[in-house]
Design a protein around this motif. Structure first.
Motif, PDB file in Angstrom:
ATOM      1  N   GLY A 103       0.834  -1.050  -0.099  1.00  0.00           N
ATOM      2  CA  GLY A 103      -0.045   0.051   0.085  1.00  0.00           C
ATOM      3  C   GLY A 103       0.862   1.206   0.073  1.00  0.00           C
ATOM      4  O   GLY A 103       0.525   2.115  -0.746  1.00  0.00           O
ATOM      5  N   TYR A 106       2.278   1.714  -3.552  1.00  0.00           N
ATOM      6  CA  TYR A 106       1.367   2.313  -4.689  1.00  0.00           C
ATOM      7  C   TYR A 106       1.080   3.606  -4.305  1.00  0.00           C
ATOM      8  O   TYR A 106       0.860   4.559  -5.243  1.00  0.00           O
ATOM      9  CB  TYR A 106      -0.034   1.613  -4.657  1.00  0.00           C
ATOM     10  N   SER A 107       1.017   4.109  -2.912  1.00  0.00           N
ATOM     11  CA  SER A 107       0.633   5.213  -2.589  1.00  0.00           C
ATOM     12  C   SER A 107       1.532   6.387  -3.056  1.00  0.00           C
ATOM     13  O   SER A 107       1.656   7.519  -3.489  1.00  0.00           O
ATOM     14  CB  SER A 107       0.544   5.596  -1.286  1.00  0.00           C
ATOM     15  N   GLN A 111      -0.824   5.700  -7.274  1.00  0.00           N
ATOM     16  CA  GLN A 111      -1.865   4.548  -7.548  1.00  0.00           C
ATOM     17  C   GLN A 111      -2.913   4.256  -6.431  1.00  0.00           C
ATOM     18  O   GLN A 111      -2.486   3.550  -5.574  1.00  0.00           O
ATOM     19  CB  GLN A 111      -1.308   3.125  -8.000  1.00  0.00           C
ATOM     20  N   TYR A 112      -3.596   5.383  -5.874  1.00  0.00           N
ATOM     21  CA  TYR A 112      -4.233   5.368  -4.631  1.00  0.00           C
ATOM     22  C   TYR A 112      -5.515   4.371  -4.735  1.00  0.00           C
ATOM     23  O   TYR A 112      -5.674   3.712  -3.652  1.00  0.00           O
ATOM     24  CB  TYR A 112      -4.943   6.658  -4.482  1.00  0.00           C
ATOM     25  N   GLU A 113      -6.085   3.755  -5.746  1.00  0.00           N
ATOM     26  CA  GLU A 113      -7.086   2.730  -5.663  1.00  0.00           C
ATOM     27  C   GLU A 113      -6.366   1.453  -5.285  1.00  0.00           C
ATOM     28  O   GLU A 113      -6.703   0.798  -4.253  1.00  0.00           O
ATOM     29  CB  GLU A 113      -7.866   2.577  -7.056  1.00  0.00           C
ATOM     30  N   ALA A 115      -3.449   1.293  -3.764  1.00  0.00           N
ATOM     31  CA  ALA A 115      -3.026   1.237  -2.369  1.00  0.00           C
ATOM     32  C   ALA A 115      -4.165   1.077  -1.254  1.00  0.00           C
ATOM     33  O   ALA A 115      -3.881   0.632  -0.509  1.00  0.00           O
ATOM     34  CB  ALA A 115      -2.460   2.950  -2.266  1.00  0.00           C
ATOM     35  N   ARG A 116      -5.338   1.850  -1.605  1.00  0.00           N
ATOM     36  CA  ARG A 116      -6.373   1.485  -0.596  1.00  0.00           C
ATOM     37  C   ARG A 116      -6.815   0.051  -0.572  1.00  0.00           C
ATOM     38  O   ARG A 116      -7.064  -0.342   0.436  1.00  0.00           O
ATOM     39  CB  ARG A 116      -7.479   2.407  -1.124  1.00  0.00           C
ATOM     40  N   THR A 139      -5.339   7.932   1.291  1.00  0.00           N
ATOM     41  CA  THR A 139      -5.726   7.698  -0.294  1.00  0.00           C
ATOM     42  C   THR A 139      -6.760   8.168  -0.257  1.00  0.00           C
ATOM     43  O   THR A 139      -6.835   8.969  -1.413  1.00  0.00           O
ATOM     44  CB  THR A 139      -5.831   6.002  -0.427  1.00  0.00           C
ATOM     45  N   TYR A 140      -7.863   8.384   0.561  1.00  0.00           N
ATOM     46  CA  TYR A 140      -9.116   9.082   0.304  1.00  0.00           C
ATOM     47  C   TYR A 140      -8.633  10.673   0.444  1.00  0.00           C
ATOM     48  O   TYR A 140      -9.081  11.305  -0.518  1.00  0.00           O
ATOM     49  CB  TYR A 140     -10.080   8.917   1.536  1.00  0.00           C
ATOM     50  N   SER A 142      -5.826  11.956  -0.396  1.00  0.00           N
ATOM     51  CA  SER A 142      -5.139  12.021  -1.797  1.00  0.00           C
ATOM     52  C   SER A 142      -6.111  12.504  -2.910  1.00  0.00           C
ATOM     53  O   SER A 142      -5.765  13.106  -3.830  1.00  0.00           O
ATOM     54  CB  SER A 142      -4.141  11.205  -2.093  1.00  0.00           C
ATOM     55  N   GLN A 143      -7.251  12.074  -2.888  1.00  0.00           N
ATOM     56  CA  GLN A 143      -8.265  12.050  -3.835  1.00  0.00           C
ATOM     57  C   GLN A 143      -9.250  13.075  -3.550  1.00  0.00           C
ATOM     58  O   GLN A 143     -10.667  13.246  -4.137  1.00  0.00           O
ATOM     59  CB  GLN A 143      -8.809  10.801  -4.135  1.00  0.00           C
TER      60      GLN A 143
END
Length: 185
Positions: A103, A106-107, A111-113, A115-116, A139-140, A142-143
């Motif tokens: 995770g 990916y963060s 690539q937040y999805e 990572a989440r 991750t949330y 970041s979006q």
């Protein structure tokens, strides 16, 4: 060595772990402690070499594999690092640390999805994982999904109420949700 290690006196611990490796080169634990000492001193190359040597004697040691995966990711060797973490998960599917490390990777590459998904898997394996809930929240955030981020950050604060980072994350989410009163508290 372990006594020095616990006190974060890595330079003092290293000679004892080196002696343990010398006395029992087929044992995974001394390699892991020695490599971790170098890792915490930020000598990633030496730590990686020790972990690889330890895996020659103990090729299925979960801890050595996870530690080597972590270092490979930090050194930018993502494909090798992720492969090692996947191997660790196939050996111990109940483990959560590989999910956290994946995770984080990916963060770090946006690539937040993905990572989440990894952080959520870690949270399923260990519902008391402060890092899992913080990772999901980040991750949330970041979006720009601050309402969902806040929910995760609050869960992290329940696990570790005195964490400055957790409380700062909660304050930041409240700030972006335009609730300045709660943010300041």
């Amino acid at each position: 060595g372990a006594s020095y290690f616990q006190r974060r006196e890595y330079d003092e611990a290293i000679p004892f772990f080196e002696k343990a490796v010398e006395l029992k080169p087929q044992g995974a634990l001394p390699y892991n402690y020695l490599a971790l000492s170098y890792y915490l001193k930020r000598d990633l190359d030496r730590a990686m070499t020790l972990l690889e040597r330890g895996l020659v004697f103990s090729p299925t040691d979960y801890t050595l594999i996870v530690s080597l995966g972590r270092i490979k990711l930090e050194k930018g060797q993502a494909e090798e690092g992720m492969s090692l973490l996947q191997k660790a998960l196939s050996m111990q599917p109940h483990g959560f640390e590989p999910f956290l490390l994946m995770g984080n990777h990916y963060s770090s590459v946006g690539q937040y999805e993905k990572a989440r998904h990894m952080f959520e898997a870690a949270g399923e394996k260990n519902p008391d994982s402060f890092d899992a809930w913080t990772g999901i929240g980040l991750t949330y955030a970041s979006q720009n999904q601050y309402d969902k981020a806040l929910e995760m950050f609050l869960r992290a604060v329940q696990i570790n109420p005195t964490s400055p980072a957790a409380n700062q994350n909660v304050a930041g989410a409240y700030y972006y949700l335009k609730d300045n009163e709660k943010a300041s508290k």
